[in-house]
Design an enzyme around this catalytic site. Structure first.
Site, PDB file in Angstrom:
ATOM      1  N   GLU A 138      33.179  50.133  61.712  1.00  0.00           N
ATOM      2  CA  GLU A 138      33.261  50.001  60.256  1.00  0.00           C
ATOM      3  C   GLU A 138      31.930  50.232  59.550  1.00  0.00           C
ATOM      4  O   GLU A 138      31.907  50.669  58.412  1.00  0.00           O
ATOM      5  CB  GLU A 138      33.876  48.658  59.841  1.00  0.00           C
ATOM      6  N   CYS A 149      39.182  46.072  43.757  1.00  0.00           N
ATOM      7  CA  CYS A 149      38.877  45.940  42.333  1.00  0.00           C
ATOM      8  C   CYS A 149      38.389  44.532  41.983  1.00  0.00           C
ATOM      9  O   CYS A 149      38.846  43.550  42.564  1.00  0.00           O
ATOM     10  CB  CYS A 149      40.116  46.186  41.484  1.00  0.00           C
ATOM     11  N   HIS A 174      44.313  53.254  83.759  1.00  0.00           N
ATOM     12  CA  HIS A 174      45.630  53.698  83.278  1.00  0.00           C
ATOM     13  C   HIS A 174      45.496  54.724  82.152  1.00  0.00           C
ATOM     14  O   HIS A 174      46.416  54.897  81.361  1.00  0.00           O
ATOM     15  CB  HIS A 174      46.452  52.484  82.834  1.00  0.00           C
ATOM     16  N   TRP A 211      38.533  50.175  42.760  1.00  0.00           N
ATOM     17  CA  TRP A 211      38.600  50.707  44.127  1.00  0.00           C
ATOM     18  C   TRP A 211      39.866  51.545  44.137  1.00  0.00           C
ATOM     19  O   TRP A 211      40.980  51.019  44.076  1.00  0.00           O
ATOM     20  CB  TRP A 211      38.686  49.549  45.118  1.00  0.00           C
ATOM     21  N   GLU A 217      36.482  42.856  68.630  1.00  0.00           N
ATOM     22  CA  GLU A 217      35.686  42.552  67.445  1.00  0.00           C
ATOM     23  C   GLU A 217      34.403  43.389  67.437  1.00  0.00           C
ATOM     24  O   GLU A 217      33.997  43.906  66.391  1.00  0.00           O
ATOM     25  CB  GLU A 217      35.380  41.040  67.400  1.00  0.00           C
ATOM     26  N   ARG A 270      32.652  43.441  46.816  1.00  0.00           N
ATOM     27  CA  ARG A 270      34.079  43.595  47.128  1.00  0.00           C
ATOM     28  C   ARG A 270      34.414  45.050  47.456  1.00  0.00           C
ATOM     29  O   ARG A 270      35.447  45.323  48.048  1.00  0.00           O
ATOM     30  CB  ARG A 270      34.921  43.156  45.917  1.00  0.00           C
ATOM     31  N   ASN A 286      43.673  44.376  38.330  1.00  0.00           N
ATOM     32  CA  ASN A 286      43.442  44.362  39.774  1.00  0.00           C
ATOM     33  C   ASN A 286      44.818  44.194  40.406  1.00  0.00           C
ATOM     34  O   ASN A 286      45.572  43.316  40.009  1.00  0.00           O
ATOM     35  CB  ASN A 286      42.539  43.152  40.087  1.00  0.00           C
ATOM     36  N   GLY A 287      45.168  45.057  41.371  1.00  0.00           N
ATOM     37  CA  GLY A 287      46.482  44.953  42.014  1.00  0.00           C
ATOM     38  C   GLY A 287      47.172  46.306  42.009  1.00  0.00           C
ATOM     39  O   GLY A 287      46.538  47.334  41.752  1.00  0.00           O
ATOM     40  N   LYS A 340      35.594  44.249  50.496  1.00  0.00           N
ATOM     41  CA  LYS A 340      35.437  42.929  51.101  1.00  0.00           C
ATOM     42  C   LYS A 340      36.717  42.113  50.997  1.00  0.00           C
ATOM     43  O   LYS A 340      37.066  41.364  51.884  1.00  0.00           O
ATOM     44  CB  LYS A 340      34.290  42.191  50.404  1.00  0.00           C
ATOM     45  N   LYS A 363      33.317  46.015  64.525  1.00  0.00           N
ATOM     46  CA  LYS A 363      32.043  45.906  63.803  1.00  0.00           C
ATOM     47  C   LYS A 363      31.319  47.240  63.811  1.00  0.00           C
ATOM     48  O   LYS A 363      30.824  47.710  62.806  1.00  0.00           O
ATOM     49  CB  LYS A 363      31.194  44.858  64.509  1.00  0.00           C
TER      50      LYS A 363
HETATM   51  C1  F6R Z   1      35.844  43.351  59.227  1.00  0.00           C
HETATM   52  C2  F6R Z   1      36.426  42.635  58.123  1.00  0.00           C
HETATM   53  C3  F6R Z   1      37.889  42.787  57.875  1.00  0.00           C
HETATM   54  C4  F6R Z   1      38.470  41.429  57.425  1.00  0.00           C
HETATM   55  C5  F6R Z   1      39.932  41.599  57.015  1.00  0.00           C
HETATM   56  C6  F6R Z   1      40.560  40.290  56.627  1.00  0.00           C
HETATM   57  O1  F6R Z   1      34.484  43.076  59.342  1.00  0.00           O
HETATM   58  O2  F6R Z   1      35.758  41.963  57.400  1.00  0.00           O
HETATM   59  O3  F6R Z   1      38.550  43.260  58.996  1.00  0.00           O
HETATM   60  O4  F6R Z   1      38.352  40.524  58.466  1.00  0.00           O
HETATM   61  O5  F6R Z   1      40.012  42.494  55.938  1.00  0.00           O
HETATM   62  O6  F6R Z   1      39.894  39.714  55.552  1.00  0.00           O
HETATM   63  P1  F6R Z   1      40.074  38.183  55.196  1.00  0.00           P
HETATM   64  O7  F6R Z   1      39.496  37.404  56.332  1.00  0.00           O
HETATM   65  O8  F6R Z   1      39.318  37.981  53.926  1.00  0.00           O
HETATM   66  O9  F6R Z   1      41.541  37.941  55.063  1.00  0.00           O
END
Ligand code: F6R
Length: 607
Positions: free
Chosen positions: A489, A2, A505, A74, A482, A27, A100-101, A602, A486
């Site tokens: 997601e 949000c 295994h 959201w 990682e 976001r 928000n929350g 985000k 990527k």
């Molecule tokens: C993946 C991604 C998320 C963030 C995670 C932590 O591409 O962006 O996995 O890394 O939500 O977010 P921050 O770094 O803002 O605490």
């Protein structure tokens, strides 16, 4: 997650509010709405769907109010729908709230309010807030006191904006464990969840602490604690350019941010390596303190957690201190062994991640020192930690984190060297060699980005696969994780990372003709072992992609992506770049929205 925006000034509020919401789109959200103070009433316009759809709502252009609040939702409690969208009014249409929350005790509050004659029209937790304020208002309290009493009843997290029909020139905002900033220009006040949404309007800000309330009119703001004692606050000037968040000619933010990595790495290194000793602004840890540390916890979520995994071995080797990397949502709910000799490092691009902040508070309560690493100036985590250090990646807008990750790795590596210098736990020549290698990283990242034809071709070839495996050993395994994150997601392809040695295994049972396996291979001492793992999957018909800086006979392998040489310790900073590009181009081949993947936000400000 949000986002909230608010405006009090002399101009028509609605376009300013919608513009602010557009800036918060990154976001992640599913509904949007605004509310303005019109002549005798509060007007609410909202619906599920995109912010730009607000322009099509009937009557939106007729809104004349110069005071307003706005929200992107959201969904947490209740599906995306017009009814569940914010803003929410109380039953008497006197108070209007965006939030928000998460209000954890909303069921109890709803029951209490229902018992007192209130009705509810949405499934949200938020709707209890305007009604609770109204409940206290009807008991004879003024606007401020009513909001204060309502806030004191809320359990959970909130950043709220409240407007009141009876006080048409004012707005009240409050926060607890959820981000909120107040921007000020000459005769206008702006409120938002983050600074970038406001930077085209002002660069001077007030920052609320948890449990504080601000009572706002267009030329005055008063701040209070939760007992309504007035508190004074300094206006802070923030240096951030308005166009640093534009796409700069790139098709998407994600691609732009991948290409910004050489710059982000350069700026994160900054002047830290210029002198004979590392200059780490913000940290002043003594040898006496560092020598007493019994272990370091690195705590974070998602990509930021992977950055911790990518430096764990370096910290341990250079500083001789055990490092444990943990997911924040797990860490906060167990009873980790922490005392005053434990150092806890929290990594968060946004600096607003609810789990990471809660994990930080837990360590503080147990007497540990805490360091936050964040990319966002004045983000909430900077106010909680004992020390904070900024990565200088610039605003990261695409949901999938790229330049923040490489900047975090760079910063953490420099921090490991800084500790090693103070502790004298590594030889000077070793430290100097690593410093020299770090300084060459921006150029080497540029080299990878210069010609990416090979990566695009591979993406074209494998984009229709349903499953992909990522393999690596040691530090390469952290990058494999990682890379897999990527891909899943943004492309929605099921992808999983394994340490190469674990194949036998279990997971090798899944390898069959056509399965794609992406291998990261940057450690000279493990080349032979990794190649035999690769051979095992090739024999079973897998299509292998190898990302490497090692010299070996590549004639047996069709898809090899070469990256510049670098010592294994620093290799994740380079080997991740082809993985980011692969995920990006596979997603483009599938015609999906790379910047705003489904279900993701985000800034994850609720747990
Ligand atoms: C993946 C991604 C998320 C963030 C995670 C932590 O591409 O962006 O996995 O890394 O939500 O977010 P921050 O770094 O803002 O605490």
């Amino acid at each position: 997650m949000c986002g909230i925006v608010g405006y009090i000034g002399t101009k028509k509020a609605s376009p300013i509010l919608i513009n602010g919401l557009l800036k918060l789109e990154y976001r992640g959200y599913d509904s949007a709405g605004i509310s303005t103070m019109e002549k005798d009433s509060i007007s609410v316009m909202k619906d599920k769907g995109r912010v730009k759809n607000l322009y099509d709502l009937e009557g939106i252009n007729d809104l004349k109010g110069t005071v307003g609040i706005a929200h992107t939702r959201w969904a947490t409690h209740g599906k995306p729908s017009k009814e569940n969208s914010h803003p929410h009014l109380d039953n008497s249409n006197t108070f209007c709230v965006v939030h928000n929350g998460i209000i954890e005790n909303y069921n109890d509050l709803r029951t209490f309010l229902k018992d007192n004659g209130y009705e509810f029209y949405s499934e949200t937790d938020t709707e209890v807030i305007p009604n609770l304020i109204s409940y206290y208002y009807k008991k004879g309290n003024d606007f401020l006191k009513s909001v204060n009493l309502a806030c004191n009843d809320l359990k959970g997290s909130y950043a709220i904006e409240v407007i009141c029909k009876d006080m048409p020139e004012n707005m009240i905002v409050a926060r607890k464990d959820s981000p909120l900033v107040i921007g000020k220009s000459d005769d206008e006040i702006f409120v938002s969840s983050d600074i970038p949404a406001l930077i085209s309007f002002t660069n001077t800000f007030y920052f609320l602490n948890d449990n504080e309330i601000a009572y706002i009119s267009k030329d005055n703001i008063k701040f209070y604690d939760n007992n309504l004692n007035e508190v004074s606050k300094e206006l802070t000037t923030v240096e951030l350019s308005a166009n640093s968040a534009d796409k700069d000619g790139f098709e998407d933010y994600m691609l732009k941010e991948i290409y910004e990595q050489p710059k982000a790495i350069r700026e994160t290194i900054g002047t830290s390596l210029n002198g004979s000793k590392i200059n780490f602004e913000g940290l002043n840890l003594t040898k006496e303190y560092l020598s007493k540390i019994n272990k370091i916890y690195m705590v974070a979520c998602g990509t930021a957690m992977h950055a911790g995994l990518g430096v764990k071995s370096n910290f341990e080797t250079l500083c001789n201190i055990p490092v444990i990397v943990e997911v924040a949502s797990e860490f906060r709910y167990r009873n980790p062994l922490i005392d005053e000799n434990t150092l806890c490092i929290y990594i968060s691009q946004s600096g607003e991640t609810a789990d990471t902040i809660a994990a930080l508070k837990l360590a503080k309560s147990k007497g540990a020192k805490t360091i936050a690493i964040t990319n966002v100036i004045e983000s909430s985590i900077t106010r909680e930690a004992d020390y904070f250090v900024y990565t200088h990646a610039g605003p990261e807008i695409a949901v999938a984190s790229t330049k923040a990750y490489t900047s975090q790795l760079v910063l953490l590596n420099i921090m490991a060297l800084y500790f090693a210098e103070i502790l004298e736990s590594s030889t000077e020549s070793r430290i100097d060699n690593i410093k020299k290698e770090i300084l060459k990283l921006p150029e080497k990242a540029e080299e990878i980005l210069k010609d990416i034809t090979n990566i695009k071709n591979i993406a074209h070839e494998i984009h229709s696969k349903k499953t992909m495996f990522y393999l690596g050993r040691g530090i390469d395994y952290s990058v494999a994780m990682e890379g897999a994150l990527k891909l899943k997601e943004i492309s929605y392809i099921f992808s999983e990372a394994y340490p190469s040695g674990e194949l036998k295994h279990g997971p090798i049972a899944l390898i069959e003709k056509g399965t794609s396996v992406i291998n990261i291979l940057t450690n000279s001492t493990l080349v032979e072992k990794s190649l035999s793992n690769i051979q095992e999957v090739v024999t079973r018909g897998a299509t292998c992609i190898i990302i490497t800086n090692q010299d070996f006979d590549i004639s047996n392998f069709e898809n090899v992506i070469k990256i510049p040489e670098i010592s294994a310790l620093l290799s994740p900073i380079l080997s991740v770049i082809p993985l980011q590009l692969l995920a990006y181009y596979i997603t483009k081949e599938k015609g999906l929205d790379v910047d705003k993947p489904r279900n993701l936000a985000k800034s994850v400000t609720v747990e």
